[in-house]
Design a protein around this motif. Structure first.
Motif, PDB file in Angstrom:
ATOM      1  N   ASN A 213     -21.891 -64.447 -96.685  1.00  0.00           N
ATOM      2  CA  ASN A 213     -21.074 -64.493 -95.462  1.00  0.00           C
ATOM      3  C   ASN A 213     -21.745 -63.720 -94.336  1.00  0.00           C
ATOM      4  O   ASN A 213     -21.738 -64.146 -93.174  1.00  0.00           O
ATOM      5  CB  ASN A 213     -19.692 -63.905 -95.734  1.00  0.00           C
ATOM      6  CG  ASN A 213     -18.835 -64.809 -96.603  1.00  0.00           C
ATOM      7  OD1 ASN A 213     -19.019 -66.022 -96.607  1.00  0.00           O
ATOM      8  ND2 ASN A 213     -17.923 -64.226 -97.352  1.00  0.00           N
ATOM      9  N   TYR A 217     -22.937 -65.306 -90.870  1.00  0.00           N
ATOM     10  CA  TYR A 217     -22.327 -64.694 -89.692  1.00  0.00           C
ATOM     11  C   TYR A 217     -23.395 -64.203 -88.715  1.00  0.00           C
ATOM     12  O   TYR A 217     -23.315 -64.442 -87.509  1.00  0.00           O
ATOM     13  CB  TYR A 217     -21.453 -63.533 -90.157  1.00  0.00           C
ATOM     14  CG  TYR A 217     -20.613 -62.881 -89.080  1.00  0.00           C
ATOM     15  CD1 TYR A 217     -19.314 -63.302 -88.859  1.00  0.00           C
ATOM     16  CD2 TYR A 217     -21.105 -61.834 -88.305  1.00  0.00           C
ATOM     17  CE1 TYR A 217     -18.521 -62.695 -87.887  1.00  0.00           C
ATOM     18  CE2 TYR A 217     -20.327 -61.240 -87.343  1.00  0.00           C
ATOM     19  CZ  TYR A 217     -19.037 -61.666 -87.130  1.00  0.00           C
ATOM     20  OH  TYR A 217     -18.267 -61.081 -86.171  1.00  0.00           O
ATOM     21  N   PHE A 277     -11.815 -64.319 -87.809  1.00  0.00           N
ATOM     22  CA  PHE A 277     -12.832 -65.351 -88.004  1.00  0.00           C
ATOM     23  C   PHE A 277     -12.390 -66.694 -87.417  1.00  0.00           C
ATOM     24  O   PHE A 277     -13.212 -67.460 -86.903  1.00  0.00           O
ATOM     25  CB  PHE A 277     -13.175 -65.486 -89.487  1.00  0.00           C
ATOM     26  CG  PHE A 277     -13.857 -64.267 -90.050  1.00  0.00           C
ATOM     27  CD1 PHE A 277     -14.935 -63.689 -89.390  1.00  0.00           C
ATOM     28  CD2 PHE A 277     -13.415 -63.679 -91.218  1.00  0.00           C
ATOM     29  CE1 PHE A 277     -15.554 -62.556 -89.885  1.00  0.00           C
ATOM     30  CE2 PHE A 277     -14.033 -62.544 -91.728  1.00  0.00           C
ATOM     31  CZ  PHE A 277     -15.108 -61.983 -91.053  1.00  0.00           C
ATOM     32  N   ASN A 308     -16.679 -60.366 -82.247  1.00  0.00           N
ATOM     33  CA  ASN A 308     -17.832 -60.041 -83.089  1.00  0.00           C
ATOM     34  C   ASN A 308     -17.726 -58.619 -83.640  1.00  0.00           C
ATOM     35  O   ASN A 308     -18.112 -58.350 -84.783  1.00  0.00           O
ATOM     36  CB  ASN A 308     -19.130 -60.209 -82.305  1.00  0.00           C
ATOM     37  CG  ASN A 308     -20.275 -60.634 -83.188  1.00  0.00           C
ATOM     38  OD1 ASN A 308     -20.113 -61.493 -84.046  1.00  0.00           O
ATOM     39  ND2 ASN A 308     -21.433 -60.045 -82.996  1.00  0.00           N
ATOM     40  N   GLY A 311     -15.248 -58.752 -86.523  1.00  0.00           N
ATOM     41  CA  GLY A 311     -15.847 -59.438 -87.661  1.00  0.00           C
ATOM     42  C   GLY A 311     -16.828 -58.556 -88.406  1.00  0.00           C
ATOM     43  O   GLY A 311     -16.827 -58.492 -89.649  1.00  0.00           O
ATOM     44  N   LEU A 315     -16.611 -57.192 -92.409  1.00  0.00           N
ATOM     45  CA  LEU A 315     -17.661 -57.449 -93.394  1.00  0.00           C
ATOM     46  C   LEU A 315     -18.266 -56.151 -93.916  1.00  0.00           C
ATOM     47  O   LEU A 315     -18.503 -55.992 -95.122  1.00  0.00           O
ATOM     48  CB  LEU A 315     -18.747 -58.336 -92.782  1.00  0.00           C
ATOM     49  CG  LEU A 315     -18.352 -59.798 -92.519  1.00  0.00           C
ATOM     50  CD1 LEU A 315     -19.428 -60.505 -91.714  1.00  0.00           C
ATOM     51  CD2 LEU A 315     -18.093 -60.536 -93.840  1.00  0.00           C
ATOM     52  N   SER A 365     -23.014 -72.448 -84.542  1.00  0.00           N
ATOM     53  CA  SER A 365     -22.508 -71.105 -84.817  1.00  0.00           C
ATOM     54  C   SER A 365     -21.059 -71.150 -85.311  1.00  0.00           C
ATOM     55  O   SER A 365     -20.673 -70.409 -86.226  1.00  0.00           O
ATOM     56  CB  SER A 365     -22.603 -70.239 -83.556  1.00  0.00           C
ATOM     57  OG  SER A 365     -23.948 -69.963 -83.239  1.00  0.00           O
ATOM     58  N   VAL A 369     -19.510 -69.828 -89.175  1.00  0.00           N
ATOM     59  CA  VAL A 369     -18.431 -68.854 -89.392  1.00  0.00           C
ATOM     60  C   VAL A 369     -17.431 -69.367 -90.438  1.00  0.00           C
ATOM     61  O   VAL A 369     -16.653 -68.595 -90.995  1.00  0.00           O
ATOM     62  CB  VAL A 369     -17.713 -68.534 -88.058  1.00  0.00           C
ATOM     63  CG1 VAL A 369     -16.561 -67.550 -88.266  1.00  0.00           C
ATOM     64  CG2 VAL A 369     -18.686 -67.931 -87.066  1.00  0.00           C
ATOM     65  N   ALA A 372     -17.114 -67.442 -93.808  1.00  0.00           N
ATOM     66  CA  ALA A 372     -16.386 -66.176 -93.682  1.00  0.00           C
ATOM     67  C   ALA A 372     -14.885 -66.433 -93.560  1.00  0.00           C
ATOM     68  O   ALA A 372     -14.074 -65.692 -94.145  1.00  0.00           O
ATOM     69  CB  ALA A 372     -16.896 -65.395 -92.467  1.00  0.00           C
TER      70      ALA A 372
END
Length: 393
Positions: A213, A217, A277, A308, A311, A315, A365, A369, A372
């Motif tokens: 992920n 990402y 996400f 971002n 996110g 993670l 892009s 995602v 995720a």
């Protein structure tokens, strides 16, 4: 929910990220000025130093980051900052371009140890229940490097000399190393010393799915970020200052999201991850639809920075909690993947950008995602099922 207490520890960690980030980002805007000091060299030649820095950082994070687990993250960080200082001092004194290449490669080796150590220490000093808020605060160091560091580097290069940029960063790294060495109570390492490495950490159950992920990402981000400037300059015929403004706006959004870390601590990582996400996918799709609308793109860059940040927080928190005893090695894997994705994103997105344009890159892009988002939904469903079982019993 109480706010995170800003301690000396957190200020030192945030400043360390800012210095490391400033070095990694500052070379690009001053490349032409640096090249002028070396007859027969171009800005493209100078940017090679940045590429070597990135590769060295990835390799170091993969092979050396476990030092944080063996000798203590604070000792690893202090030593890495000292090596970084010497490397930047060498960069400032470079008589020929190849010396600058070597200096940046050694700076990358130091960064590959320092960044995982910073993330490890952040988890160690975070108060219980405020882990995400603490991480969000430290991550604002990237905003400082993006908004303040790059601008200050360009200003120093214009007013004094490009060598002053690396001299100031070298001095800052020494000061931070001293500050970290004098700071006590960095928290306790779980499990004590370990002989693990980032490679053996791959055997930890559940880590590979999270790292996949992270890879998707990061590729989504760096692939699109790399071609934002060329799109604004070539397709929209806008001046370089507008591209700089777009990057600054993104950085401001990234920094503005720091207080939102408390939402993760309050509502749970899985619930916030689903919203984050999904929102990031919508941002990428929005960038696709607004590819030819400069002002809308600028506004979306702000939202992009906010999404971002959240996110990344989610993670990184997931990785930090998988196995606290091997946190340094795990964060080394994270840093290695991040810097490899800088190259992977630029490489994979180049044919997309060349043949189909920026809008197609934004769509790619959004699709990257999806893993995720799927992972977040799976986590949320498992949590809901566990709650139902608990309530029934």
């Amino acid at each position: 929910m109480e706010r995170v207490v800003i301690t000396r520890h957190l200020l030192l960690l945030t400043a360390a990220i800012a210095v490391i980030g400033a070095n990694s980002l500052a070379l690009s805007p001053i490349a032409a000025t640096v090249a002028a000091s070396f007859p027969g060299r171009s800005a493209a030649d100078v940017v090679t130093a940045a590429a070597l820095y990135g590769l060295a950082t990835a390799g170091s994070a993969l092979l050396l980051a476990s030092l944080a687990d063996r000798i203590g993250a604070e000792h690893a960080l202090m030593r890495a900052l000292l090596v970084l200082s010497v490397s930047l001092g060498l960069a400032a004194l470079s008589p020929v371009l190849w010396v600058l290449f070597i200096a940046q490669a050694f700076a990358g080796l130091a960064a590959g140890v320092a960044l995982p150590a910073i993330y490890t220490l952040t988890a160690q000093v975070a108060a219980k229940g405020r882990e995400s808020q603490t991480l969000s605060f430290v991550l604002t160091g990237w905003t400082l490097s993006l908004v303040v560091g790059v601008g200050l580097a360009a200003l120093l290069a214009d007013l004094l000399h490009w060598r002053a940029v690396f001299s100031v960063l070298a001095l800052a790294a020494v000061v931070l190393a001293l500050g970290i060495s004098r700071c006590r109570d960095w928290g306790t390492r779980a499990g004590g010393a370990t002989m693990s490495s980032s490679l053996t950490a791959l055997r930890i159950p559940g880590i590979r799915s999270v790292l996949l992920n992270v890879a998707a990402y990061m590729t989504a981000f760096y692939g699109l970020y790399t071609y934002l400037g060329p799109h604004l300059g070539e397709a929209l015929q806008l001046p370089a200052s507008f591209a700089g403004l777009a990057i600054a706006v993104y950085g401001l959004g990234f920094g503005a999201a720091a207080p939102l870390g408390r939402l993760v601590d309050r509502h749970g990582a899985s619930a916030v991850a689903c919203v984050t996400f999904a929102g990031l996918m919508l941002v990428y799709l929005g960038l696709m639809g607004a590819a030819m609308l400069p002002l809308v793109l600028l506004a979306l860059c702000l939202v992009w920075g906010v999404a971002n940040h959240l996110g990344l927080n989610l993670l990184m928190r997931q990785l930090a909690e998988i196995d606290p005893a091997q946190r340094g090695a795990i964060m080394g894997l994270y840093s290695a993947i991040t810097y490899l994705c800088v190259f992977a994103g630029a490489l994979l997105y180049r044919p997309i950008f060349t043949h189909f344009g920026f809008a197609a890159c934004a769509w790619a892009s959004a699709m990257l995602v999806l893993p995720a988002l799927g992972w977040a939904l799976g986590q949320w469903r498992r949590k809901q099922a566990a709650l139902r079982c608990h309530s029934e019993t």
